[in-house]
Design a protein around this motif. Structure first.
Motif, PDB file in Angstrom:
ATOM      1  N   GLY A  98       0.796  -1.227   0.000  1.00 49.04           N
ATOM      2  CA  GLY A  98       0.000   0.000   0.000  1.00 49.04           C
ATOM      3  C   GLY A  98       0.828   1.277   0.000  1.00 49.04           C
ATOM      4  N   THR A  99       2.145   1.163   0.128  1.00 50.89           N
ATOM      5  CA  THR A  99       2.984   2.371   0.091  1.00 50.89           C
ATOM      6  C   THR A  99       2.842   3.059  -1.266  1.00 50.89           C
ATOM      7  OG1 THR A  99       4.600   1.325   1.541  1.00 50.89           O
ATOM      8  CG2 THR A  99       5.384   3.225   0.278  1.00 50.89           C
ATOM      9  N   ALA A 100       2.615   4.363  -1.221  1.00 57.16           N
ATOM     10  CA  ALA A 100       2.462   5.116  -2.473  1.00 57.16           C
ATOM     11  C   ALA A 100       3.721   5.932  -2.732  1.00 57.16           C
ATOM     12  CB  ALA A 100       1.249   6.038  -2.389  1.00 57.16           C
ATOM     13  N   ILE A 101       4.325   5.700  -3.889  1.00 52.76           N
ATOM     14  CA  ILE A 101       5.526   6.468  -4.267  1.00 52.76           C
ATOM     15  C   ILE A 101       5.133   7.419  -5.388  1.00 52.76           C
ATOM     16  CG2 ILE A 101       7.906   6.356  -5.111  1.00 52.76           C
ATOM     17  CD1 ILE A 101       8.079   3.529  -4.035  1.00 52.76           C
ATOM     18  N   ARG A 102       5.296   8.710  -5.128  1.00 47.01           N
ATOM     19  CA  ARG A 102       5.029   9.694  -6.163  1.00 47.01           C
ATOM     20  C   ARG A 102       6.356  10.328  -6.582  1.00 47.01           C
ATOM     21  NH1 ARG A 102       2.918  12.144  -1.271  1.00 47.01           N
ATOM     22  NH2 ARG A 102       4.244  13.932  -0.777  1.00 47.01           N
ATOM     23  N   GLU A 103       6.362  11.085  -7.655  1.00 46.73           N
ATOM     24  CA  GLU A 103       7.538  11.693  -8.276  1.00 46.73           C
ATOM     25  C   GLU A 103       8.240  10.658  -9.173  1.00 46.73           C
ATOM     26  OE1 GLU A 103       8.414  14.945  -8.242  1.00 46.73           O
ATOM     27  OE2 GLU A 103       6.622  15.293  -7.047  1.00 46.73           O
ATOM     28  N   VAL A 104       8.380  11.041 -10.444  1.00 46.63           N
ATOM     29  CA  VAL A 104       8.983  10.152 -11.443  1.00 46.63           C
ATOM     30  C   VAL A 104      10.337   9.611 -10.985  1.00 46.63           C
ATOM     31  CG1 VAL A 104       9.945  10.087 -13.783  1.00 46.63           C
ATOM     32  CG2 VAL A 104       7.761  11.248 -13.372  1.00 46.63           C
TER      33      VAL A 104
END
Ligand SMILES: N[C@@H](CCC(=O)N[C@@H](CS)C(=O)NCC(=O)O)C(=O)O
Length: 215
Positions: free
Chosen positions: A66-72
């Motif tokens: 469920g960890t959300a990683i944002r930024e390309v």
């Protein structure tokens, strides 16, 4: 390497930042589960999506836990470390530093000006000149400067590619992904490779033949 698609990529088909991740994953042969976010309908601002990405932007990679990683750049780093074969961010410290250097140069001097020009000119983006949780009015005066920056970027890239096969050297890397996506994105902004830019045209033709760019 086809892996079970337990990694979910929230993306938008028309978003150049999403494309940077789709191409990166395709280069590595990763089978991500794609979840479409319709930016035109404002789905990035829905409460459901904000729970995943409070910055209200795509792409976002959601892991099995469920960890959300944002930024390309953060998503790329995760994919590279967890799937190191077919490296796109370099293997030795020197190669990693040089790829980061070239990729950042392309992003700051090419991709960002295209983004600024597009966001400050498109009618559909009125009041939304900057992606994210806040509304900003367009500044039309920025558009001409952005076009000039993009033209200078293309000219500098052409000169670079007269010396090397790929943006960061002799191997295809993430720097090529950002450069290619930038040039395609710039078409929407009526800026493209000019006739005399032979090295850039040679590179564009070679890179466009990679199946990953269909992603
Ligand atoms: N720095 C962010 C930029 C992401 C970004 O700007 N995404 C755009 C699409 S390319 C977006 O989500 N736009 C939503 C909007 O315009 O409201 C990243 O690297 O992921």
């Amino acid at each position: 390497m086809a892996l079970p698609n337990t990694l979910r990529l929230h993306h938008s088909a028309g978003s150049p930042n999403s494309r940077r991740v789709r191409v990166f994953a395709a280069e590595k042969g990763l089978d991500l589960a794609f979840v479409s976010v319709d930016l035109g309908k404002g789905e990035q601002r829905s409460s459901e999506y904000r729970r995943i990405n409070p910055r209200q932007r795509v792409p976002t990679l959601v892991l099995e836990d469920g960890t959300a990683i944002r930024e390309v750049l953060a998503i790329w780093r995760y994919l590279e470390e967890t799937h190191p074969s077919k490296p796109l961010l370099g293997t030795t410290p020197k190669e990693q530093a040089l790829i980061t250097m070239w990729e950042r140069q392309v992003e700051l001097e090419g991709f960002a000006p295209v983004m600024e020009g597009v966001r400050n000119s498109m009618t559909a983006l009125k009041g939304r000149a900057i992606a994210g949780p806040y509304d900003y009015e367009q500044i039309p005066a920025l558009v001409e400067r952005s076009k000039l920056q993009v033209a200078n970027f293309l000219s500098d890239l052409d000169a670079r590619l007269e010396e090397v096969r790929f943006v960061a050297g002799d191997r295809f890397s993430a720097a090529d992904i950002t450069a290619f996506v930038t040039i395609d994105f710039a078409k929407a902004f009526a800026v493209s490779i000019s006739e005399g830019q032979r090295a850039l045209a040679r590179w564009y033709k070679e890179v466009s033949g990679r199946p990953s760019f269909k992603a």
